[in-house]
Scaffold this active site. Structure first.
Site, PDB file in Angstrom:
ATOM      1  N   HIS A  85       0.821  -1.219   0.000  1.00  0.00           N
ATOM      2  CA  HIS A  85       0.000   0.000   0.000  1.00  0.00           C
ATOM      3  C   HIS A  85       0.852   1.265   0.000  1.00  0.00           C
ATOM      4  O   HIS A  85       0.369   2.326  -0.349  1.00  0.00           O
ATOM      5  CB  HIS A  85      -1.051  -0.016   1.122  1.00  0.00           C
ATOM      6  CG  HIS A  85      -0.567   0.341   2.484  1.00  0.00           C
ATOM      7  ND1 HIS A  85      -0.263  -0.604   3.451  1.00  0.00           N
ATOM      8  CD2 HIS A  85      -0.355   1.535   3.078  1.00  0.00           C
ATOM      9  CE1 HIS A  85       0.110  -0.006   4.558  1.00  0.00           C
ATOM     10  NE2 HIS A  85       0.069   1.294   4.364  1.00  0.00           N
ATOM     11  N   ASP A 221       1.072  -7.625   2.341  1.00  0.00           N
ATOM     12  CA  ASP A 221       1.214  -6.191   2.051  1.00  0.00           C
ATOM     13  C   ASP A 221       2.684  -5.772   1.891  1.00  0.00           C
ATOM     14  O   ASP A 221       3.238  -5.097   2.748  1.00  0.00           O
ATOM     15  CB  ASP A 221       0.537  -5.400   3.184  1.00  0.00           C
ATOM     16  CG  ASP A 221       0.255  -3.963   2.800  1.00  0.00           C
ATOM     17  OD1 ASP A 221       0.826  -3.478   1.809  1.00  0.00           O
ATOM     18  OD2 ASP A 221      -0.545  -3.310   3.506  1.00  0.00           O
ATOM     19  N   SER A 642       3.904   2.265   8.462  1.00  0.00           N
ATOM     20  CA  SER A 642       3.731   1.258   7.421  1.00  0.00           C
ATOM     21  C   SER A 642       5.037   1.050   6.703  1.00  0.00           C
ATOM     22  O   SER A 642       5.709   2.015   6.339  1.00  0.00           O
ATOM     23  CB  SER A 642       2.686   1.715   6.418  1.00  0.00           C
ATOM     24  OG  SER A 642       1.430   1.354   6.879  1.00  0.00           O
TER      25      SER A 642
HETATM   26  N1  ARG Z   1      -4.628   0.428   7.419  1.00  0.00           N
HETATM   27  C1  ARG Z   1      -3.299   0.387   6.889  1.00  0.00           C
HETATM   28  C2  ARG Z   1      -2.694   1.799   6.955  1.00  0.00           C
HETATM   29  O1  ARG Z   1      -3.175   2.604   7.664  1.00  0.00           O
HETATM   30  C3  ARG Z   1      -3.292  -0.179   5.501  1.00  0.00           C
HETATM   31  C4  ARG Z   1      -3.950   0.673   4.501  1.00  0.00           C
HETATM   32  C5  ARG Z   1      -4.032   0.089   3.137  1.00  0.00           C
HETATM   33  N2  ARG Z   1      -5.060   0.810   2.422  1.00  0.00           N
HETATM   34  C6  ARG Z   1      -6.310   0.372   2.280  1.00  0.00           C
HETATM   35  N3  ARG Z   1      -7.231   1.240   1.940  1.00  0.00           N
HETATM   36  N4  ARG Z   1      -6.630  -0.857   2.454  1.00  0.00           N
HETATM   37  O2  ARG Z   1      -2.144   2.371   6.077  1.00  0.00           O
HETATM   38  N1  GLU Z   2      -1.150   1.334   7.573  1.00  0.00           N
HETATM   39  C1  GLU Z   2      -0.550   2.412   8.293  1.00  0.00           C
HETATM   40  C2  GLU Z   2       0.377   3.267   7.449  1.00  0.00           C
HETATM   41  O1  GLU Z   2       0.187   3.432   6.283  1.00  0.00           O
HETATM   42  C3  GLU Z   2       0.162   1.876   9.458  1.00  0.00           C
HETATM   43  C4  GLU Z   2      -0.805   1.331  10.345  1.00  0.00           C
HETATM   44  C5  GLU Z   2      -1.123   2.269  11.443  1.00  0.00           C
HETATM   45  O2  GLU Z   2      -1.681   3.345  11.231  1.00  0.00           O
HETATM   46  O3  GLU Z   2      -0.759   1.833  12.519  1.00  0.00           O
HETATM   47  O4  GLU Z   2       1.288   3.858   7.943  1.00  0.00           O
END
Ligand code: ARG
Ligand code: GLU
Length: 707
Positions: A85, A221, A642
């Protein structure tokens, strides 16, 4: 599982919550202060292994990736690992209906096939240093906040100039603990970063937004890039003659696995946390701000999802935009739920009562609470308006391009016509490549409709009221704007660039006028007051933090995340989100097969993975007849972490951080060690996919495995 082992698991869970502090994102330069605690938790590294300016240390293998994520170097030839991502917009931008790398994945079989990425860079931290004294040089207690800010700005500029003079380095000065401390950061930024490998989205984004922010998780991921440098190994603009970057340090991959309770450490760039908020601010987030932003994004997402499901081309165009909108949208929901479930507001209020008693006879801190109260009630309508500006007025793609491009062009007035034209054309190309007008227009109608209904008349610009009066409704106005703007028709826009009238045409364009008038009114009537209140708030927080450090003497304070490099450490652990529910600490490929569903885009795995599963062809990456996929730990992480390396006690790479669990998404505001977990992609699954699914033996051979 029998009763005895459930009890054992439960008590292990509870023990692990008690035994280590877990909460905290620590500054690498001060990590010496945490080394004893880290070694109690199982760590074996010295402070100098983690951060050193004289010899290579782990910090030299970590980068801030593209400004919003983290990455780590894993070979002597600059190979870089981050999340899928995090590389998503690059993967997306190389994709087309014919070459759909989003859907099918991408592998460069030779270095010559690696794909350059316009605008992408990675930042290595050279060193960091406490510069509080220099930054505040000339400041005296009692000066106004404005005077203070201007002193800070002038001093910082000088400190930065001195630190980077005659070099190719970049530097910033950042504030910590709301301006109680300042640090200088010196970076080396590499600008040629190429895409090496991406798995298909059905692996890299497996589970899509349904599984996002959720445990159990099975998302592969990751994506792989390579940093390039000039022949002298220094940063250089993209050039075919650049060579793979030779790092000072790269991480070794550990295949030895882990068990519950094992030490882990996350090293990366968390973006923003707000751990020390006053209760009224948390109340605002939970009751007002999050619901409002969620509502506006729900409208946009419904429109996007609908159009994306109808056309392959539109799906590709909006894949990255959609993921960004959906990600925060979902997080805000989890955050509000978690804050409620943890009774964050009640706990804060309780704490504030104690704090008030303590500060009552300390004149320098007395009355802080009342001042917070008063300011937060004054600022609320302005904050709401600000949310609408950010989430409705300024997210309409066509007006936004018109307004920002027109502002940029007026700055370029005296430049040569040819270079201005080149600039416009590249902006237009980037825009149209991923633009679908029906989405933008329907979105405009939906979210500006909300703005119109929910914002009090006194906060609306005269301009807005007059157009709605004239056209009769937001919808009718949108019909007008989206059919009469020059940008509506790309051919017309390019033609106007050719005949030299583009800048003038754009100035008088309805889209430009809309964007400018909306922002001008906000910036002139409300922004100054909002800034003023924010300044007062930051002064209050500065005093509050100073006071709390005296009040809570025993506590080891850590600064809020601010996109600077941090270390978090903790243990691998499952959790129990609710009575009678226990989550195991790892997931496997068996769970992928359980979720596999050819009918649903996000769960439709490649046939190859099905075949591999059927034949149990796991090679050296399998463990006891399966392949581990993800695991969870108690590391305190945030957005920006991330792609961060997750390291074992010796500093070897065991996984890549990519998310947090649903019940723990509130950890930016309140870290609850019982339920806050970060989600990590197991490095063995990364190797398995690279080797078995993508068949990129060249990459596997490049990586060094820890013995
Ligand atoms: N939740 C993770 C983060 O905050 C992964 C995001 C990936 N994006 C998505 N829309 N699934 O970035
Ligand atoms: N998916 C998040 C990012 O893009 C990290 C996950 C979080 O927010 O802890 O940085």
């Amino acid at each position: 599982m029998n009763r005895k082992s459930i009890l054992a698991l439960l008590s292990a869970l509870m023990l692990s919550a008690v035994a280590v502090a877990d909460e905290g994102m620590w500054m690498p330069v001060l990590i010496q202060n945490k080394i004893v605690d880290m070694s109690k938790a199982g760590g074996k590294l010295s402070a100098a292994d983690i951060y050193d300016v004289n010899k290579a240390s782990i910090k030299d293998a970590i980068v801030h990736f593209g400004g919003g994520c983290t990455g780590e170097i894993i070979s002597s030839k600059g190979l870089l690992l981050t999340n899928h991502h995090c590389g998503f917009s690059q993967i997306q931008s190389h994709s087309s209906v014919e070459n759909d790398y989003l859907k099918d994945g991408f592998v460069a079989r030779t270095m010559g096939e690696e794909l350059p990425n316009k605008g992408l860079n990675v930042k290595f931290l050279v060193r960091m240093e406490d510069v509080t004294e220099g930054v505040l040089n000339g400041y005296k207690e009692g000066m106004s906040e404005k005077e203070r800010s201007s002193i800070i700005e002038i001093n910082s500029r000088k400190i930065i100039a001195d630190a980077t003079k005659g070099s190719n380095l970049n530097a910033t000065v950042e504030s910590f603990y709301y301006g109680n401390q300042y640090f200088l950061f010196i970076y080396k930024i590499y600008r040629d970063v190429r895409l090496v490998m991406a798995p298909p989205s059905s692996i890299g984004k497996f589970g899509g937004d349904t599984d996002n922010w959720i445990w159990p998780r099975h998302t592969g991921d990751f994506s792989i890039f390579r940093v390039y440098a000039g022949k002298d190994n220094e940063p250089a603009d993209y050039s075919p003659s650049n060579v793979p970057f030779t790092p000072k340090k790269y991480l070794k991959v550990s295949l030895k696995g882990y068990k519950e309770g094992d030490f882990t450490m996350v090293y990366g760039y968390p973006g923003r946390t707000q751990q020390y908020l006053y209760s009224d601010a948390v109340k605002f987030i939970v009751d007002k701000s999050n619901p409002l932003k969620i509502g506006l994004r729900t409208l946009r997402l419904n429109i996007q999802n609908d159009e994306m499901s109808k056309s392959q081309a539109v799906r590709i165009k909006y894949a990255s935009k959609n993921a960004n909108v959906a990600n925060a949208w979902k997080k805000w929901q989890g955050e509000a739920l978690g804050l409620k479930a943890s009774q964050a507001i009640e706990k804060k209020i309780e704490f504030e009562k104690e704090f008030d008693k303590w500060s009552a006879n300390r004149p320098e801190y007395n009355g802080l609470t009342n001042q917070f109260r008063k300011l937060y009630s004054e600022i609320e309508p302005y904050s709401i308006l600000n949310d609408y500006i950010n989430e409705s007025v300024n997210v309409n793609e066509l007006p936004k391009l018109a307004g920002t491009l027109s502002a940029q062009l007026s700055k370029m007035k005296n430049e040569e016509r040819q270079s201005v034209e080149k600039y416009i054309i590249s902006q237009l190309r980037d825009f149209y490549k991923d633009y679908y007008l029906p989405i933008d227009k329907s979105s405009f109608v939906a979210i500006m409709g909300e703005y119109d209904r929910n914002i009090d008349n006194m906060y609306k610009p005269e301009y807005f009221k007059s157009i709605i009066g004239k056209f009769g409704s937001v919808e009718k106005y949108a019909d007008y704007l989206y059919s009469n703007s020059l940008l509506t028709d790309s051919l017309k826009a390019y033609a106007s660039v050719k005949n030299g009238s583009f800048a003038d045409d754009l100035t008088n364009d309805p889209a430009t006028i809309f964007y400018n008038e909306m922002n001008r009114d906000f910036n002139s009537r409300f922004k100054p007051a909002l800034n003023d209140m924010n300044e007062k708030l930051s002064l209050l927080y500065r005093r509050y933090l100073k006071a709390r450090m005296e009040f809570e003497k025993e506590r080891n304070f850590y600064p809020d995340a601010n996109s600077t490099l941090r270390v978090a450490y903790g243990k691998i652990a499952g959790y129990s989100p609710k009575d009678a529910i226990l989550y195991r600490y790892y997931s496997t490929i068996d769970g992928i097969m359980e979720k596999d569903n050819p009918e649903i885009y996000d769960y439709d795995i490649p046939q190859k993975l099905r075949d591999i599963y059927k034949n149990k062809d796991y090679g050296i990456w399998g463990v006891k007849g399966t392949v581990p996929v993800c695991f969870i730990a108690t590391n305190h992480t945030s957005g920006g972490n991330s792609g961060s390396p997750v390291l074992d006690e010796k500093g070897n790479l065991i996984g890549i951080n990519f998310d947090r669990v649903w019940e723990g998404t509130m950890s930016d505001v309140l870290f609850n060690p019982k339920i806050c977990r970060n989600i990590i992609l197991d490095i063995r699954y990364v190797m398995f996919v690279t080797d078995k699914v993508m068949e990129a033996k060249n990459l596997i051979n490049e990586i060094e495995f820890a013995k």
